[in-house]
Write a protein that holds these residues in place. Structure first.
Motif, mmCIF file in Angstrom:
data_model
loop_
_atom_site.group_PDB
_atom_site.id
_atom_site.type_symbol
_atom_site.label_atom_id
_atom_site.label_comp_id
_atom_site.label_asym_id
_atom_site.label_seq_id
_atom_site.Cartn_x
_atom_site.Cartn_y
_atom_site.Cartn_z
ATOM 1 N N THR A 161 0.899 -0.646 -9.649
ATOM 2 C CA THR A 161 -0.367 -0.827 -9.127
ATOM 3 C C THR A 161 -0.972 -0.313 -10.264
ATOM 4 O OG1 THR A 161 -1.771 0.096 -7.322
ATOM 5 C CG2 THR A 161 -0.207 1.796 -8.191
ATOM 6 N N VAL A 162 -2.627 -0.379 -9.994
ATOM 7 C CA VAL A 162 -3.445 0.072 -10.974
ATOM 8 C C VAL A 162 -4.397 1.146 -10.510
ATOM 9 C CG1 VAL A 162 -5.464 -0.633 -12.184
ATOM 10 C CG2 VAL A 162 -3.031 -2.050 -12.293
ATOM 11 N N GLY A 163 -4.762 2.306 -11.309
ATOM 12 C CA GLY A 163 -5.618 3.361 -11.062
ATOM 13 C C GLY A 163 -6.022 4.125 -12.031
ATOM 14 N N ILE A 164 -6.316 5.300 -11.741
ATOM 15 C CA ILE A 164 -6.539 6.335 -12.837
ATOM 16 C C ILE A 164 -5.650 7.177 -13.424
ATOM 17 C CG2 ILE A 164 -8.167 8.068 -13.458
ATOM 18 C CD1 ILE A 164 -9.896 5.503 -13.297
ATOM 19 N N VAL A 165 -5.336 7.046 -14.497
ATOM 20 C CA VAL A 165 -4.141 7.782 -15.017
ATOM 21 C C VAL A 165 -4.921 8.927 -15.734
ATOM 22 C CG1 VAL A 165 -2.282 8.107 -16.888
ATOM 23 C CG2 VAL A 165 -2.455 5.892 -15.304
ATOM 24 N N TYR A 285 -7.365 6.605 -18.293
ATOM 25 C CA TYR A 285 -7.055 5.268 -18.336
ATOM 26 C C TYR A 285 -7.518 4.759 -17.110
ATOM 27 C CZ TYR A 285 -4.169 5.116 -22.567
ATOM 28 O OH TYR A 285 -3.807 5.297 -24.084
ATOM 29 N N LEU A 286 -7.825 3.426 -17.048
ATOM 30 C CA LEU A 286 -7.753 2.777 -15.912
ATOM 31 C C LEU A 286 -6.387 1.646 -16.086
ATOM 32 C CD1 LEU A 286 -8.657 1.463 -13.014
ATOM 33 C CD2 LEU A 286 -10.322 -0.188 -14.073
ATOM 34 N N LEU A 287 -5.565 1.939 -15.703
ATOM 35 C CA LEU A 287 -4.455 0.914 -16.120
ATOM 36 C C LEU A 287 -3.355 1.173 -14.787
ATOM 37 C CD1 LEU A 287 -4.277 1.737 -20.014
ATOM 38 C CD2 LEU A 287 -4.702 -0.467 -18.847
ATOM 39 N N GLY A 288 -2.004 0.485 -15.212
ATOM 40 C CA GLY A 288 -1.068 0.579 -14.332
ATOM 41 C C GLY A 288 -0.213 1.780 -14.475
ATOM 42 N N ASN A 289 0.534 2.221 -13.497
ATOM 43 C CA ASN A 289 1.443 3.188 -13.587
ATOM 44 C C ASN A 289 2.618 3.019 -14.626
ATOM 45 O OD1 ASN A 289 2.342 1.578 -10.856
ATOM 46 N ND2 ASN A 289 4.146 1.949 -12.111
ATOM 47 N N SER A 315 -17.941 4.383 -0.504
ATOM 48 C CA SER A 315 -17.542 4.276 1.016
ATOM 49 C C SER A 315 -16.677 5.325 1.327
ATOM 50 C CB SER A 315 -17.085 2.721 1.018
ATOM 51 O OG SER A 315 -15.917 2.598 0.661
ATOM 52 N N GLY A 316 -15.715 5.538 0.281
ATOM 53 C CA GLY A 316 -14.669 6.446 0.331
ATOM 54 C C GLY A 316 -13.507 5.866 0.918
ATOM 55 N N LYS A 317 -13.568 4.641 1.415
ATOM 56 C CA LYS A 317 -12.108 3.705 1.586
ATOM 57 C C LYS A 317 -12.016 3.057 0.123
ATOM 58 C CE LYS A 317 -13.441 3.107 6.353
ATOM 59 N NZ LYS A 317 -13.764 1.942 7.438
ATOM 60 N N ILE A 318 -10.570 3.064 0.041
ATOM 61 C CA ILE A 318 -10.137 2.654 -1.484
ATOM 62 C C ILE A 318 -9.028 1.594 -1.221
ATOM 63 C CG2 ILE A 318 -9.270 3.147 -3.659
ATOM 64 C CD1 ILE A 318 -10.294 6.027 -3.420
ATOM 65 N N ASN A 319 -9.164 0.448 -1.742
ATOM 66 C CA ASN A 319 -8.002 -0.633 -1.881
ATOM 67 C C ASN A 319 -7.450 -0.516 -3.291
ATOM 68 O OD1 ASN A 319 -8.778 -1.754 0.534
ATOM 69 N ND2 ASN A 319 -10.475 -3.141 -0.536
ATOM 70 N N SER A 320 -6.285 -0.737 -3.462
ATOM 71 C CA SER A 320 -5.593 -0.734 -4.713
ATOM 72 C C SER A 320 -4.670 -1.747 -4.855
ATOM 73 C CB SER A 320 -4.736 0.810 -4.903
ATOM 74 O OG SER A 320 -5.579 1.711 -4.964
ATOM 75 N N PRO A 321 -4.391 -2.504 -6.027
ATOM 76 C CA PRO A 321 -3.820 -3.792 -6.390
ATOM 77 C C PRO A 321 -2.373 -3.330 -6.350
ATOM 78 C CG PRO A 321 -4.781 -3.158 -8.411
ATOM 79 C CD PRO A 321 -5.341 -2.143 -7.191
ATOM 80 N N LEU A 322 -1.447 -4.199 -5.920
ATOM 81 C CA LEU A 322 0.018 -4.221 -5.879
ATOM 82 C C LEU A 322 0.400 -5.425 -6.394
ATOM 83 C CD1 LEU A 322 2.088 -1.991 -5.481
ATOM 84 C CD2 LEU A 322 2.263 -2.923 -3.212
ATOM 85 N N ASN A 323 0.994 -5.487 -7.831
ATOM 86 C CA ASN A 323 1.315 -6.623 -8.410
ATOM 87 C C ASN A 323 2.652 -6.595 -9.013
ATOM 88 O OD1 ASN A 323 -1.276 -8.125 -7.832
ATOM 89 N ND2 ASN A 323 -2.040 -6.307 -9.209
ATOM 90 N N PRO A 324 3.335 -7.892 -9.381
ATOM 91 C CA PRO A 324 4.395 -8.018 -10.140
ATOM 92 C C PRO A 324 3.876 -7.784 -11.642
ATOM 93 C CG PRO A 324 4.162 -10.076 -9.671
ATOM 94 C CD PRO A 324 2.981 -9.164 -8.874
ATOM 95 N N ASP A 325 4.740 -7.252 -12.642
ATOM 96 C CA ASP A 325 4.513 -7.367 -14.164
ATOM 97 C C ASP A 325 4.790 -8.785 -14.756
ATOM 98 O OD1 ASP A 325 3.132 -5.167 -15.933
ATOM 99 O OD2 ASP A 325 4.814 -6.164 -17.287
#
Length: 436
Positions: A161-165, A285-289, A315-325
């Motif tokens: 997934t991708v987020g803030i590291v 970073y804004l990158l994947g785990n 909004s306080g509601k957050i979607n996050s991507p979930l993807n294969p590498d």
């Protein structure tokens, strides 16, 4: 290039996978105990009746991991040869991987094992061998994502997934006491970091490829659908100033204008940035785990590195991507195709690369070992599961010679409307020429 995680993994992530992550990943270079090292190879042409003796000859793997060639891959080569004494694996690493490989496969001269580039799935049989004989299809996620004609041509190296590291010590030094849950809160945190002389976010703008998160991951989260890229084929002007791409690129543009990125974004350095995030000179970073273990390898303690979902609005509601590498594939013209297939199987089952890379394993019965994923999950994001690439959209993008990270660069540094007008014209012309 982002694809869908089957619904089964949602249940896993909700019920056990992320909650079970009690051990932080490391990048020591030592092989992980995957729990599968004693698994016998499936009865197949790659590792079947002939046993290990049937796996022989030298094969080459073209990799994007330039950082591993003189380090971890040396041990991989040694361990692979221990299992297959008559075989030998070599590694070749390149930067700008997708573009480089597409040039090489078009010439017909490319290594035995590669990572699938952004080409239509219908074209996979032109270049790659089916991998259904490895006995992995019922054990892995994403088996249908690089498939066509009922055959699987690519096997995912892992998922993320991708987020803030972020560096927790940098946050503490700046007096940030709560994780930002809205975009305004993120900007406020960046203000505090900047005031302390800490670079808030490492964009790696010049290196370009790290900007993929702003193209492939954040727009689907903002739109609430994984079909953002595929839906482009429905329009002659898919890039609009009120769309998900503009909102994503606009956040990065705002960060640049506010001085929250590197002082000189035209001279960034990817390898150095990992050291800077590890030391706390850069905060985020804004990158994947997958990058977490790389930061730890560059000097940070695991407990000092955190991971939270990217807040892209208020909004306080957050979607996050979930993807294969990236997906492993085997050159159909390889002189040692069975050995190449055996190496792909070994990478999935025995190498420990998923732990090393900080991935969610592609094997369904294997748990991830990255503690930071537990923190990420605690914020209860809604995961937007990727979908298979639309062949027409990929073909149009390739025909138009659109380099999405380059589009991000142009948008950040230029006039957004003019940039989108330029790429929309390229898109429309390519779409028309292909008859879509």
């Amino acid at each position: 290039m982002r694809n869908m995680l089957p619904a089964a993994i949602t249940a896993i992530m909700s019920l056990s996978v992320l909650a079970a992550c009690g051990t932080a990943g490391n990048e020591s270079g030592k092989p992980a105990d995957s729990g599968n090292s004693s698994t016998a190879p499936a009865a197949s042409s790659a590792a079947g009746a002939g046993g290990n003796a049937s796996i022989k000859g030298k094969v080459t793997f073209l990799t994007n991991r330039t950082d591993m060639v003189d380090k971890e891959y040396k041990e991989y080569a040694k361990r692979f040869k221990e299992k297959y004494p008559n075989a030998e694996i070599e590694f070749e690493a390149v930067r700008d991987y997708d573009k480089t490989l597409k040039v090489r496969i078009s010439s017909g001269d490319f290594p035995d094992i590669v990572l699938v580039p952004t080409i239509p799935n219908a074209d996979l049989p032109k270049y790659f061998a089916p991998l259904d004989d490895l006995g992995l299809n019922d054990k892995i996620y994403f088996k249908d994502y690089k498939a066509t004609g009922g055959k699987t041509y690519g096997i995912a190296s892992g998922a993320s997934t991708v987020g803030i590291v972020y560096n927790k010590k940098a946050f503490q030094a700046a007096g940030i006491t709560a994780i930002p849950k809205t975009l305004d809160e993120l900007y406020a945190a960046m203000d505090k970091l900047k005031a302390k002389g800490i670079v808030p976010l490492a964009s790696n703008f010049k290196d370009k490829w790290p900007l993929q998160s702003w193209v492939y991951d954040l727009p689907p989260a903002i739109a609430g659908t994984a079909n953002v890229a595929n839906d482009r084929i429905k329009s002659d002007a898919p890039y609009t100033l009120d769309g998900a791409y503009a909102k994503s690129f606009g956040i990065l543009k705002n960060l640049h204008q506010k001085g929250y990125l590197e002082p000189d974004i035209n001279s960034t350095n990817w390898e150095q940035s990992k050291k800077d995030v590890a030391s706390g000179k850069f905060a985020m970073y804004l990158l994947g785990n997958w990058v977490i273990n790389q930061v730890i390898e560059n000097g940070a303690k695991s407990e000092d590195i955190g991971f939270f979902p990217m807040p892209y609005d208020n909004s306080g509601k957050i979607n996050s991507p979930l993807n294969p590498d990236w997906f492993y594939a085997v050159n159909k013209n390889s002189k040692n195709a069975e050995t190449a297939k055996a190496f792909v199987k070994w990478m999935i089952e025995d190498s420990g690369f998923d732990k090393f890379a900080g991935f969610i394993p592609v094997l369904k019965d294997k748990q991830p070992e990255l503690a930071q994923l537990t923190e990420f999950k605690s914020f209860n994001p809604t995961f937007i599961e990727g979908v298979p690439d639309n062949d027409q959209a990929i073909a149009t993008q390739n025909k138009a010679q659109i380099d999405p990270p380059a589009m991000v660069q142009d948008f950040v540094l230029g006039d957004g409307k003019a940039v989108f007008d330029k790429f929309n014209k390229q898109w429309a012309d390519a779409k028309k020429s292909l008859g879509y």
